[in-house]
Design a protein around this motif. Structure first.
Motif, PDB file in Angstrom:
ATOM      1  N   LEU A  26       0.824  -1.206   0.000  1.00 28.04           N
ATOM      2  CA  LEU A  26       0.000   0.000   0.000  1.00 28.04           C
ATOM      3  C   LEU A  26       0.858   1.257   0.000  1.00 28.04           C
ATOM      4  O   LEU A  26       0.486   2.269  -0.594  1.00 28.04           O
ATOM      5  N   SER A  69       2.687   1.609  -3.725  1.00 24.80           N
ATOM      6  CA  SER A  69       1.854   1.624  -4.924  1.00 24.80           C
ATOM      7  C   SER A  69       0.876   2.802  -4.900  1.00 24.80           C
ATOM      8  O   SER A  69       0.208   3.028  -3.899  1.00 24.80           O
ATOM      9  N   ILE A  82      -4.099   0.340  -6.495  1.00 26.91           N
ATOM     10  CA  ILE A  82      -4.234  -1.102  -6.295  1.00 26.91           C
ATOM     11  C   ILE A  82      -5.575  -1.529  -6.898  1.00 26.91           C
ATOM     12  O   ILE A  82      -6.578  -0.834  -6.770  1.00 26.91           O
ATOM     13  N   ILE A 109      -7.919   2.898  -4.805  1.00 30.62           N
ATOM     14  CA  ILE A 109      -8.353   1.502  -4.921  1.00 30.62           C
ATOM     15  C   ILE A 109      -9.380   1.410  -6.038  1.00 30.62           C
ATOM     16  O   ILE A 109     -10.392   2.110  -6.023  1.00 30.62           O
TER      17      ILE A 109
END
Length: 163
Positions: A30, A33, A36, A107
């Motif tokens: 997390l 990146s 995700i 996300i």
């Protein structure tokens, strides 16, 4: 011979200089990146903190010594909360400091079929890693909850310190 086998689910937590290889690995991903991608529907997990697991082991040991279990007793144990990957990631992020890089993570949820199709090429290079990715869809929950064994209060996820 009295024997109790305790089989825990996803263990997380840290000691003085030892980090878990579950939640801590997710947290590292997390943090590095910016994006995700997750399948829309992922399987449930039942993470158990190392502290909870130690409380379970003490309780089970005492019950085994006091012969409250049969000669062979197998206990599948997990944390008190059943959550999917998205909720697990969101709860981890909620506990982080405001300046933590993982707070800025985007996300993206996509259909399960598309998710596994996009990641299939990983199978060509590492079938083991692709197997791990496939398990995102598996339910790895339904274990006896730690609080049911210890008689203690239900513990939230995540318990600190976990990072």
């Amino acid at each position: 011979i009295l024997l109790t086998i305790v089989r825990p689910t996803l263990i997380y937590g840290k000691s003085i200089n030892k980090f878990d290889k579950n939640i801590n690995l997710i947290l590292k991903i997390l943090r590095i990146s910016p994006l995700i991608i997750l399948p829309r529907n992922s399987g449930l997990r039942q993470p158990i903190h190392a502290k909870q697991l130690s409380e379970v082991l003490v309780t089970v040991s005492l019950k085994t010594i006091n012969k409250k279990f049969n000669k062979l007793y197998i206990l599948n144990v997990g944390g008190d909360i059943e959550i999917n990957y998205l909720e697990m990631i969101n709860r981890i992020r909620d506990e982080l400091r405001n300046n933590d890089p993982a707070k800025k993570l985007i996300i993206l949820k996509i259909s399960n079929k598309l998710f596994f199709l996009l990641l299939y090429p990983i199978n060509l290079f590492s079938p083991r890693i692709y197997g791990v990715i496939l398990r995102l869809n598996s339910n790895l929950s339904g274990f006896t909850k730690a609080s049911q064994i210890t008689g203690g209060e239900i513990q939230k996820f995540p318990l600190n310190p976990y990072y």
